[in-house]
Design an enzyme around this catalytic site. Sequence first.
Site, PDB file in Angstrom:
ATOM      1  N   SER A 162       0.973  -1.232   0.013  1.00 21.43           N
ATOM      2  CA  SER A 162       0.082   0.076  -0.078  1.00 21.43           C
ATOM      3  C   SER A 162       0.873   1.130   0.152  1.00 21.43           C
ATOM      4  O   SER A 162       1.751   1.485  -0.861  1.00 21.43           O
ATOM      5  CB  SER A 162      -0.943   0.019   1.332  1.00 21.43           C
ATOM      6  OG  SER A 162      -1.856   0.953   0.961  1.00 21.43           O
ATOM      7  N   ASP A 244      -9.236  -5.558  -4.763  1.00 23.69           N
ATOM      8  CA  ASP A 244      -8.727  -4.407  -4.249  1.00 23.69           C
ATOM      9  C   ASP A 244      -9.250  -2.849  -4.808  1.00 23.69           C
ATOM     10  O   ASP A 244      -9.148  -3.041  -6.204  1.00 23.69           O
ATOM     11  CB  ASP A 244      -7.403  -4.604  -4.346  1.00 23.69           C
ATOM     12  CG  ASP A 244      -6.425  -3.326  -3.648  1.00 23.69           C
ATOM     13  OD1 ASP A 244      -6.985  -2.471  -2.938  1.00 23.69           O
ATOM     14  OD2 ASP A 244      -5.410  -3.369  -3.394  1.00 23.69           O
ATOM     15  N   HIS A 276      -7.538  -5.901  -0.501  1.00 25.32           N
ATOM     16  CA  HIS A 276      -6.472  -4.937  -0.251  1.00 25.32           C
ATOM     17  C   HIS A 276      -5.754  -5.389   0.979  1.00 25.32           C
ATOM     18  O   HIS A 276      -6.262  -5.678   1.952  1.00 25.32           O
ATOM     19  CB  HIS A 276      -6.873  -3.454   0.094  1.00 25.32           C
ATOM     20  CG  HIS A 276      -5.564  -2.484   0.147  1.00 25.32           C
ATOM     21  ND1 HIS A 276      -4.568  -2.145  -0.911  1.00 25.32           N
ATOM     22  CD2 HIS A 276      -5.076  -1.924   1.149  1.00 25.32           C
ATOM     23  CE1 HIS A 276      -3.845  -1.682  -0.474  1.00 25.32           C
ATOM     24  NE2 HIS A 276      -4.162  -1.034   0.619  1.00 25.32           N
TER      25      HIS A 276
END
Length: 301
Positions: A162, A244, A276
Amino acid sequence: MDNNNEITHDFSPFFKVYKDGRVERLMVLDDLPAGLDPESGVLSKDVVISPESGVKARIFIPETVGSDQKLPLLVHYHGGGFCAGSAFHILTKHVLTSTVSQGNVIAISIDYRLAPEHLLPVAYNDSWDGLEWIAGHSNGLGPEPLLNNHVDFGKVFLMGESAGANIAHYLAVQAGAIGWVGLKITGVIIVHPFFGDKEVDKMYKYLNPASSGGDDDPKLNPAVDPNLSKMGCEKVLVCVAETDFLRDRGEAYYKTLAGSGWAGKVEFYETKGEDHCFHAFKHCGETDALTKKCVDFMIME
Protein backbone atom coordinates in the site's frame (compact mmCIF):
# COMPACT_ATOMS: atom_id res chain seq x y z
CA MET A 1 -21.45 23.98 22.56
CA ASP A 2 -17.71 23.22 22.72
CA ASN A 3 -16.28 24.39 19.40
CA ASN A 4 -13.07 22.50 20.11
CA ASN A 5 -14.97 19.28 19.39
CA GLU A 6 -15.82 20.47 15.91
CA ILE A 7 -14.28 18.20 13.26
CA THR A 8 -12.38 20.16 10.62
CA HIS A 9 -11.10 17.18 8.62
CA ASP A 10 -12.61 13.72 8.55
CA PHE A 11 -10.43 11.16 6.84
CA SER A 12 -12.14 8.03 8.13
CA PRO A 13 -11.19 5.24 8.51
CA PHE A 14 -7.74 6.69 9.20
CA PHE A 15 -8.13 9.80 11.39
CA LYS A 16 -10.11 12.91 12.26
CA VAL A 17 -8.78 16.39 13.01
CA TYR A 18 -10.58 18.68 15.45
CA LYS A 19 -10.72 22.46 15.57
CA ASP A 20 -8.30 22.62 18.49
CA GLY A 21 -5.74 20.63 16.48
CA ARG A 22 -6.31 17.28 18.14
CA VAL A 23 -5.88 14.21 15.96
CA GLU A 24 -8.07 11.19 16.66
CA ARG A 25 -6.58 8.06 15.15
CA LEU A 26 -9.13 5.46 14.13
CA MET A 27 -6.76 2.64 13.17
CA VAL A 28 -4.64 1.83 16.22
CA LEU A 29 -3.01 -1.51 16.98
CA ASP A 30 -0.83 -2.25 19.98
CA ASP A 31 2.84 -2.88 19.35
CA LEU A 32 4.16 -6.36 20.07
CA PRO A 33 7.40 -6.94 21.98
CA ALA A 34 10.42 -8.20 20.08
CA GLY A 35 11.63 -11.74 20.67
CA LEU A 36 11.23 -15.28 19.41
CA ASP A 37 8.06 -16.22 17.56
CA PRO A 38 7.77 -19.94 18.39
CA GLU A 39 5.35 -20.65 15.56
CA SER A 40 7.66 -19.47 12.77
CA GLY A 41 11.03 -19.78 14.47
CA VAL A 42 11.80 -16.15 13.66
CA LEU A 43 13.66 -13.89 16.09
CA SER A 44 13.03 -10.15 16.14
CA LYS A 45 15.10 -7.32 17.57
CA ASP A 46 14.50 -3.56 17.72
CA VAL A 47 17.18 -1.07 16.72
CA VAL A 48 17.48 2.73 16.69
CA ILE A 49 18.03 4.27 13.28
CA SER A 50 18.32 7.89 14.43
CA PRO A 51 18.47 9.08 18.05
CA GLU A 52 17.72 12.60 16.79
CA SER A 53 14.44 11.77 15.05
CA GLY A 54 13.58 8.75 17.18
CA VAL A 55 13.14 6.56 14.11
CA LYS A 56 13.54 2.86 14.91
CA ALA A 57 13.30 -0.43 13.04
CA ARG A 58 12.62 -4.08 13.78
CA ILE A 59 14.89 -6.83 12.44
CA PHE A 60 13.47 -10.31 11.72
CA ILE A 61 15.95 -13.19 11.38
CA PRO A 62 15.61 -16.98 11.27
CA GLU A 63 16.48 -18.50 14.65
CA THR A 64 18.50 -21.20 12.88
CA VAL A 65 20.89 -18.86 11.03
CA GLY A 66 24.46 -20.17 11.22
CA SER A 67 27.25 -18.18 12.83
CA ASP A 68 28.93 -17.51 9.48
CA GLN A 69 25.81 -17.65 7.29
CA LYS A 70 24.96 -14.70 5.03
CA LEU A 71 21.34 -14.25 3.94
CA PRO A 72 19.51 -11.91 1.53
CA LEU A 73 18.09 -8.76 3.13
CA LEU A 74 14.50 -7.54 2.70
CA VAL A 75 13.96 -3.88 3.65
CA HIS A 76 10.28 -3.39 4.44
CA TYR A 77 8.00 -0.34 4.58
CA HIS A 78 4.56 -0.89 6.13
CA GLY A 79 1.28 0.39 4.76
CA GLY A 80 -1.36 2.53 6.43
CA GLY A 81 -1.91 5.61 4.30
CA PHE A 82 1.27 7.28 5.65
CA CYS A 83 -0.68 7.94 8.86
CA ALA A 84 -1.20 4.51 10.43
CA GLY A 85 0.71 1.31 10.94
CA SER A 86 3.96 0.35 12.60
CA ALA A 87 6.99 -1.87 12.17
CA PHE A 88 6.12 -3.34 15.56
CA HIS A 89 2.48 -4.40 15.35
CA ILE A 90 0.88 -7.70 14.48
CA LEU A 91 0.20 -6.96 10.79
CA THR A 92 3.88 -6.40 10.07
CA LYS A 93 4.65 -9.54 12.07
CA HIS A 94 2.21 -11.53 9.92
CA VAL A 95 3.78 -10.31 6.68
CA LEU A 96 7.43 -10.67 7.63
CA THR A 97 7.66 -13.76 9.82
CA SER A 98 6.20 -15.92 7.05
CA THR A 99 8.50 -14.37 4.43
CA VAL A 100 11.58 -14.72 6.62
CA SER A 101 10.88 -18.32 7.61
CA GLN A 102 9.90 -19.52 4.13
CA GLY A 103 12.55 -17.59 2.26
CA ASN A 104 15.39 -17.96 4.76
CA VAL A 105 16.06 -14.23 4.53
CA ILE A 106 16.57 -11.39 6.99
CA ALA A 107 14.03 -8.57 7.04
CA ILE A 108 14.13 -5.12 8.58
CA SER A 109 11.01 -2.96 8.81
CA ILE A 110 11.60 0.80 9.06
CA ASP A 111 9.23 2.52 11.50
CA TYR A 112 9.01 5.88 9.75
CA ARG A 113 7.23 8.73 11.51
CA LEU A 114 3.54 9.12 10.73
CA ALA A 115 1.51 12.02 9.38
CA PRO A 116 -0.31 14.25 10.14
CA GLU A 117 1.89 14.99 13.17
CA HIS A 118 4.88 14.57 10.85
CA LEU A 119 3.76 15.82 7.46
CA LEU A 120 5.07 14.30 4.26
CA PRO A 121 7.75 14.07 2.99
CA VAL A 122 8.92 13.02 6.50
CA ALA A 123 7.92 9.37 5.92
CA TYR A 124 9.92 9.31 2.67
CA ASN A 125 12.92 10.99 4.32
CA ASP A 126 12.87 8.67 7.35
CA SER A 127 12.68 5.69 5.02
CA TRP A 128 15.69 6.92 3.05
CA ASP A 129 17.59 7.51 6.30
CA GLY A 130 16.84 3.91 7.23
CA LEU A 131 18.26 2.72 3.92
CA GLU A 132 21.42 4.76 4.46
CA TRP A 133 21.75 3.37 8.00
CA ILE A 134 21.52 -0.16 6.60
CA ALA A 135 24.11 0.68 3.93
CA GLY A 136 26.49 1.67 6.70
CA HIS A 137 26.79 -2.05 7.52
CA SER A 138 27.89 -3.16 4.06
CA ASN A 139 31.57 -2.94 5.06
CA GLY A 140 30.90 -5.02 8.19
CA LEU A 141 31.48 -2.04 10.49
CA GLY A 142 27.93 -0.83 11.18
CA PRO A 143 26.41 -0.48 14.66
CA GLU A 144 24.23 -3.63 14.46
CA PRO A 145 26.09 -6.98 14.61
CA LEU A 146 23.18 -8.96 13.13
CA LEU A 147 23.47 -7.00 9.89
CA ASN A 148 27.28 -6.98 9.88
CA ASN A 149 27.51 -10.73 10.40
CA HIS A 150 24.56 -12.20 8.56
CA VAL A 151 23.51 -10.03 5.58
CA ASP A 152 24.58 -10.75 2.02
CA PHE A 153 24.76 -7.19 0.74
CA GLY A 154 24.84 -8.46 -2.81
CA LYS A 155 21.18 -9.45 -2.41
CA VAL A 156 19.15 -6.54 -1.03
CA PHE A 157 15.45 -6.10 -1.80
CA LEU A 158 12.91 -3.41 -0.94
CA MET A 159 9.29 -4.29 -0.22
CA GLY A 160 6.21 -2.40 0.82
CA GLU A 161 2.47 -2.80 0.80
CA SER A 162 0.00 0.00 0.00
CA ALA A 163 1.59 3.32 1.08
CA GLY A 164 4.73 1.35 1.90
CA ALA A 165 4.87 0.17 -1.72
CA ASN A 166 4.71 3.81 -2.79
CA ILE A 167 7.69 4.53 -0.52
CA ALA A 168 9.68 1.51 -1.76
CA HIS A 169 9.15 2.60 -5.38
CA TYR A 170 10.15 6.19 -4.61
CA LEU A 171 13.36 5.15 -2.85
CA ALA A 172 14.42 2.86 -5.69
CA VAL A 173 13.88 5.65 -8.23
CA GLN A 174 15.82 8.14 -6.10
CA ALA A 175 18.69 5.69 -5.64
CA GLY A 176 18.96 5.32 -9.41
CA ALA A 177 18.50 9.00 -10.15
CA ILE A 178 21.34 10.15 -7.91
CA GLY A 179 23.60 7.20 -8.73
CA TRP A 180 23.63 6.16 -5.08
CA VAL A 181 26.44 3.70 -4.37
CA GLY A 182 25.64 3.11 -0.72
CA LEU A 183 23.77 -0.09 -1.43
CA LYS A 184 23.07 -2.24 -4.46
CA ILE A 185 19.31 -2.85 -4.65
CA THR A 186 18.68 -6.11 -6.47
CA GLY A 187 14.90 -5.88 -6.67
CA VAL A 188 11.73 -4.23 -5.39
CA ILE A 189 8.49 -5.95 -4.39
CA ILE A 190 5.47 -3.68 -4.85
CA VAL A 191 2.41 -5.13 -3.06
CA HIS A 192 -1.07 -3.62 -3.57
CA PRO A 193 0.47 -0.19 -4.16
CA PHE A 194 -1.08 3.16 -3.39
CA PHE A 195 -0.76 5.62 -6.24
CA GLY A 196 -3.07 8.43 -7.30
CA ASP A 197 -5.52 8.70 -10.18
CA LYS A 198 -7.13 11.55 -12.08
CA GLU A 199 -9.06 12.80 -9.04
CA VAL A 200 -7.29 14.87 -6.39
CA ASP A 201 -6.53 12.74 -3.34
CA LYS A 202 -7.65 15.07 -0.56
CA MET A 203 -6.07 13.09 2.27
CA TYR A 204 -2.69 12.90 0.55
CA LYS A 205 -2.86 16.63 -0.17
CA TYR A 206 -3.59 17.28 3.51
CA LEU A 207 -0.72 15.03 4.60
CA ASN A 208 1.64 16.58 2.04
CA PRO A 209 0.92 20.32 1.76
CA ALA A 210 3.53 20.71 -0.99
CA SER A 211 1.62 18.29 -3.22
CA SER A 212 -1.33 19.08 -5.47
CA GLY A 213 -2.72 15.67 -4.55
CA GLY A 214 -3.19 15.09 -8.26
CA ASP A 215 -1.61 13.23 -11.13
CA ASP A 216 1.05 15.90 -11.71
CA ASP A 217 2.85 14.72 -8.56
CA PRO A 218 5.51 12.07 -9.41
CA LYS A 219 5.03 10.41 -6.02
CA LEU A 220 1.39 9.79 -6.92
CA ASN A 221 1.84 9.26 -10.64
CA PRO A 222 5.13 7.62 -11.67
CA ALA A 223 4.28 8.25 -15.33
CA VAL A 224 5.22 11.94 -14.90
CA ASP A 225 8.49 11.21 -13.08
CA PRO A 226 11.38 12.06 -15.43
CA ASN A 227 13.60 9.72 -13.41
CA LEU A 228 11.41 6.62 -13.70
CA SER A 229 13.64 5.00 -16.34
CA LYS A 230 16.59 5.35 -13.92
CA MET A 231 15.00 3.13 -11.27
CA GLY A 232 17.91 1.79 -9.27
CA CYS A 233 17.33 -1.97 -9.25
CA GLU A 234 17.46 -4.94 -11.59
CA LYS A 235 13.90 -6.21 -11.29
CA VAL A 236 10.47 -5.37 -9.89
CA LEU A 237 7.54 -7.57 -8.87
CA VAL A 238 4.13 -5.84 -8.88
CA CYS A 239 1.41 -7.66 -6.90
CA VAL A 240 -2.29 -6.77 -7.00
CA ALA A 241 -5.47 -8.27 -5.54
CA GLU A 242 -8.53 -8.75 -7.75
CA THR A 243 -11.12 -7.01 -5.54
CA ASP A 244 -8.79 -4.29 -4.21
CA PHE A 245 -10.00 -0.76 -5.00
CA LEU A 246 -6.36 0.02 -5.88
CA ARG A 247 -6.01 -2.96 -8.21
CA ASP A 248 -6.20 -0.98 -11.47
CA ARG A 249 -3.67 1.55 -10.21
CA GLY A 250 -1.26 -1.29 -9.53
CA GLU A 251 -1.71 -2.64 -13.04
CA ALA A 252 -1.27 0.85 -14.48
CA TYR A 253 1.98 1.17 -12.55
CA TYR A 254 3.19 -2.14 -13.97
CA LYS A 255 2.41 -1.02 -17.54
CA THR A 256 3.97 2.39 -16.98
CA LEU A 257 7.21 0.91 -15.65
CA ALA A 258 7.33 -1.69 -18.43
CA GLY A 259 7.01 1.03 -21.07
CA SER A 260 9.29 3.58 -19.44
CA GLY A 261 12.55 2.54 -21.06
CA TRP A 262 13.88 1.24 -17.75
CA ALA A 263 16.43 -1.51 -18.41
CA GLY A 264 15.21 -3.88 -15.69
CA LYS A 265 12.63 -6.67 -15.69
CA VAL A 266 9.13 -6.11 -14.31
CA GLU A 267 6.71 -8.91 -13.44
CA PHE A 268 2.96 -8.80 -12.65
CA TYR A 269 1.14 -11.09 -10.20
CA GLU A 270 -2.57 -11.02 -9.36
CA THR A 271 -4.34 -12.79 -6.50
CA LYS A 272 -7.87 -13.69 -7.51
CA GLY A 273 -10.81 -13.17 -5.15
CA GLU A 274 -8.91 -11.20 -2.51
CA ASP A 275 -8.93 -7.61 -1.27
CA HIS A 276 -6.41 -4.98 -0.25
CA CYS A 277 -3.53 -6.30 1.87
CA PHE A 278 -5.45 -9.47 2.70
CA HIS A 279 -2.17 -11.26 3.50
CA ALA A 280 -1.60 -9.04 6.53
CA PHE A 281 -4.99 -9.81 8.05
CA LYS A 282 -5.53 -13.51 7.48
CA HIS A 283 -3.73 -16.75 6.73
CA CYS A 284 -5.07 -18.74 3.80
CA GLY A 285 -3.91 -20.53 0.69
CA GLU A 286 -3.75 -17.26 -1.21
CA THR A 287 -1.52 -15.80 1.53
CA ASP A 288 0.88 -18.71 1.18
CA ALA A 289 0.86 -18.32 -2.61
CA LEU A 290 1.68 -14.60 -2.40
CA THR A 291 4.46 -15.24 0.11
CA LYS A 292 5.90 -17.95 -2.14
CA LYS A 293 5.79 -15.61 -5.13
CA CYS A 294 7.73 -12.96 -3.22
CA VAL A 295 10.24 -15.51 -1.92
CA ASP A 296 10.77 -16.99 -5.39
CA PHE A 297 11.32 -13.48 -6.76
CA MET A 298 14.12 -12.97 -4.23
CA ILE A 299 15.90 -16.29 -4.63
CA MET A 300 15.59 -16.75 -8.40
CA GLU A 301 18.40 -15.29 -10.50
